[in-house]
Design an enzyme around this catalytic site. Structure first.
Site, PDB file in Angstrom:
ATOM      1  N   LYS A 130     -12.528 -32.072   8.997  1.00 60.33           N
ATOM      2  CA  LYS A 130     -12.472 -30.826   9.761  1.00 60.33           C
ATOM      3  C   LYS A 130     -11.293 -30.887  10.718  1.00 60.33           C
ATOM      4  O   LYS A 130     -10.840 -31.979  11.092  1.00 60.33           O
ATOM      5  CB  LYS A 130     -13.765 -30.613  10.551  1.00 60.33           C
ATOM      6  CG  LYS A 130     -14.938 -30.130   9.727  1.00 60.33           C
ATOM      7  CD  LYS A 130     -16.069 -29.764  10.655  1.00 60.33           C
ATOM      8  CE  LYS A 130     -17.296 -29.305   9.902  1.00 60.33           C
ATOM      9  NZ  LYS A 130     -18.397 -28.973  10.835  1.00 60.33           N
ATOM     10  N   HIS A 141      -9.399 -29.513  16.562  1.00 60.84           N
ATOM     11  CA  HIS A 141      -9.073 -28.188  17.099  1.00 60.84           C
ATOM     12  C   HIS A 141      -9.055 -28.170  18.631  1.00 60.84           C
ATOM     13  O   HIS A 141      -9.337 -29.173  19.291  1.00 60.84           O
ATOM     14  CB  HIS A 141     -10.007 -27.128  16.520  1.00 60.84           C
ATOM     15  CG  HIS A 141     -11.468 -27.388  16.748  1.00 60.84           C
ATOM     16  ND1 HIS A 141     -12.062 -27.317  17.994  1.00 60.84           N
ATOM     17  CD2 HIS A 141     -12.457 -27.716  15.875  1.00 60.84           C
ATOM     18  CE1 HIS A 141     -13.358 -27.571  17.889  1.00 60.84           C
ATOM     19  NE2 HIS A 141     -13.612 -27.833  16.619  1.00 60.84           N
ATOM     20  N   HIS A 150     -11.626 -29.730  20.905  1.00 60.56           N
ATOM     21  CA  HIS A 150     -11.672 -31.170  21.168  1.00 60.56           C
ATOM     22  C   HIS A 150     -10.771 -31.575  22.340  1.00 60.56           C
ATOM     23  O   HIS A 150     -10.714 -32.750  22.701  1.00 60.56           O
ATOM     24  CB  HIS A 150     -11.218 -31.960  19.930  1.00 60.56           C
ATOM     25  CG  HIS A 150     -12.166 -31.868  18.770  1.00 60.56           C
ATOM     26  ND1 HIS A 150     -11.855 -31.170  17.624  1.00 60.56           N
ATOM     27  CD2 HIS A 150     -13.407 -32.359  18.584  1.00 60.56           C
ATOM     28  CE1 HIS A 150     -12.875 -31.254  16.779  1.00 60.56           C
ATOM     29  NE2 HIS A 150     -13.822 -31.964  17.333  1.00 60.56           N
TER      30      HIS A 150
END
Length: 555
Positions: free
Chosen positions: A117, A120, A123
């Site tokens: 994933k 982004h 985070h």
């Protein structure tokens, strides 16, 4: 010298008993320190103003210029020249560091990215706050151990395998990395809305991972390594390394002993086919340990990870830098650890923080609405380079400076305010060279470097009386307080204390810079002001390091 502590000790010697901490008046100019004698009134059976009158003539400390009794307050004024001398001479290379953490270990669990994933914008806070806390504790002498608790377990990996086998291309993933895996993840959820049978296939593939099926494990491990290759590039830009990347899957074989222990200690209760720890007596819902189908949950793995860390790594503090949405989860986990009889459970701390979003709106990884942190960082660097080309096109190493400033601006946005606050990220705001931003602090550091480059002779025989004006004393008081700021940042898990301190220091120095000539025809005055500039530069550099930013020498 710790004036506050010295004054407290002197008062206790005179009074013959312990007193509370000495205060710093909130209003500038009232005094340097004060003690409210109201607290002594009952003990000494006298009016506060009479007590202050009696005490003011008994104080005998060489650094005290005068004492005053004002409306029940005992006010202390420090000799300015002595204070300047004490502060500046105390500022050695490691100023602000200490050995208070000697022999103690702090585990800091932060960043915690998900395999396959995007790394982004969501985070950003955990990564920036955790990294800053690591550096802060390290500066205070603690043995720090950083953990990136990877999200590498669960049905989502069954989904990824289904998506890869149906629509994926290994060569494309090898080339594009996370971005291609993320495309497949979004496509899976789009297709699953039309074909619910995909979810059953995903569960089957995840069970194969758990059962160590060769093909399933091979695909999973390949995706994991490809993800780590991508995120390593981001961590390198942020100057972050980890001592451990042990994620959820690492605890697969460590959960059953915890479940068995909960049974042995009669903490596990059956509830509608599932197994829970009843926390109703503690005003919390039950902590779910096993689902009806026997599957484990986040709590099961966090219990296993905490016990593993306590036994195998050891800690005096175990910090989890995780968003506030998980507040109840960690309260439950810590309470279960306490009920299991682990004394160290009180040393587990949830360092919660608010959410980060962009001005464009909220994110949804399943729907493809994720903003890659790397894209944000790259865009910030591009905008910074454009500003440099406009304002200082002949700057040496301008690409490297743009990178330090652009990435620093992004990081600073996450540590600029109390960690519990939500953040709406704005390029224009965080890249401003004025006001409360990272570039403003870095620019002030570069300004100090520029002054010192022009006057780089040895600084000797300083006349400290030349640094006792109001603007200089404001800087001195801030510099004096820097070690306390670091300690309080660690105590409250708040890197923003250092960020705010840096803004105050830069503001005070810039006022001094614009109102005074640092390099003048007076050698003594020049030497004194150069020394002050050097100490400000060193402190800004130190503070920038603690919050995860670089300190360019030219901008």
């Amino acid at each position: 010298m710790d004036y506050r502590q010295e004054i407290k000790a002197e008062l206790e010697k005179i009074l013959g008993f312990e007193i509370e901490q000495i205060e710093s008046p909130k209003k500038a100019g009232l005094a340097d320190f004060a003690y409210p004698c109201f607290k002594l009134s009952r003990t000494m059976k006298k009016a506060p103003n009479l007590i202050a009158d009696e005490l003011k003539d008994k104080i005998n400390l060489p650094f005290i210029e005068r004492t005053e009794s004002v409306n029940g307050y005992l006010n202390f004024f420090i000799n300015k020249q002595q204070r300047v001398k004490d502060v500046l001479e105390a500022m050695k290379e490691d100023y602000g560091s200490s050995n208070e953490g000697s022999g103690k270990r702090v585990i800091i669990d932060y960043s915690s990215i998900n395999i396959a994933k995007p790394f982004h914008i969501g985070h950003l806070s955990t990564t920036a706050i955790g990294h800053s806390l690591y550096r802060i504790y390290k500066t205070l002498g603690y043995d720090c151990y950083s953990i990136n608790y990877l999200g590498d377990y669960g049905t989502q990996f069954g989904k990824m395998i289904v998506a890869f086998k149906k629509w994926g291309d290994k060569a494309v993933i090898d080339r594009e990395g996370i971005r291609e895996m993320y495309r497949l993840y979004v496509k899976y959820h789009e297709e699953a809305e039309k074909d619910p049978g995909l979810d059953e296939q995903a569960r089957t593939w995840f069970l194969k991972i758990e059962d160590k099926d060769e093909e399933a494990l091979s695909i999973f491990e390949w995706m994991k390594q490809r993800t780590l290759k991508d995120v390593e590039r981001i961590y390198n830009d942020l100057d972050i390394t980890f001592d451990s990347y042990n994620g959820e899957s690492f605890y697969n074989d460590k959960m059953q002993p915890v479940i068995d222990e909960l049974k042995e200690k009669k903490l596990l209760t059956e509830s509608e086919g599932a197994y829970v720890v009843d926390l109703e007596p503690y005003n919390m819902p039950p902590c779910l340990i096993l689902k009806k189908d026997g599957a484990t949950l986040y709590a099961t793995r966090d219990l296993a990870s905490a016990t593993y860390r306590a036994k195998e790594i050891g800690f005096d503090k175990n910090l989890y830098v995780v968003a506030y949405q998980q507040s109840l989860h960690f309260k439950q986990v810590f309470k279960v650890l306490e009920l299991m009889g682990y004394e160290w459970s009180k040393n587990c701390v949830h360092v919660e923080f608010g959410m980060t979003s962009m001005e464009e709106g909220t994110m949804s990884t399943r729907k493809g609405k994720a903003i890659f942190l790397e894209d944000v960082m790259n865009k910030a660097v591009e905008k910074t380079l454009a500003t440099i080309n406009e304002k200082n096109p002949t700057l040496e190493n301008k690409e490297a400076v743009a990178k330090d400033v652009g990435i620093g601006a992004v990081v600073y946005s996450a540590v600029a305010q109390s960690r519990i606050n939500d953040i709406v990220f704005s390029y224009d705001k965080v890249l401003s060279f004025e006001g409360e931003t990272g570039p403003y602090i870095q620019y002030t550091h570069a300004r100090c470097c520029s002054v010192l480059k022009k006057q780089n002779s040895d600084i000797k025989d300083i006349d400290y009386s030349l640094l006792t004006g109001d603007e200089e004393m404001e800087i001195i008081k801030l510099l004096e307080n820097y070690p306390a700021v670091i300690k309080n940042a660690a105590k409250d898990y708040q890197p923003c204390y250092i960020s705010r301190f840096l803004i105050s220091l830069c503001s005070a120095f810039n006022k001094f810079y614009f109102d005074n000539r640092i390099i003048s025809d007076d050698p003594s005055l020049t030497s004194a002001r150069i020394l002050l500039t050097k100490k400000v530069r060193d402190t800004i550099r130190s503070g920038l390091y603690l919050i995860g930013l670089k300190a360019p020498e030219a901008m």
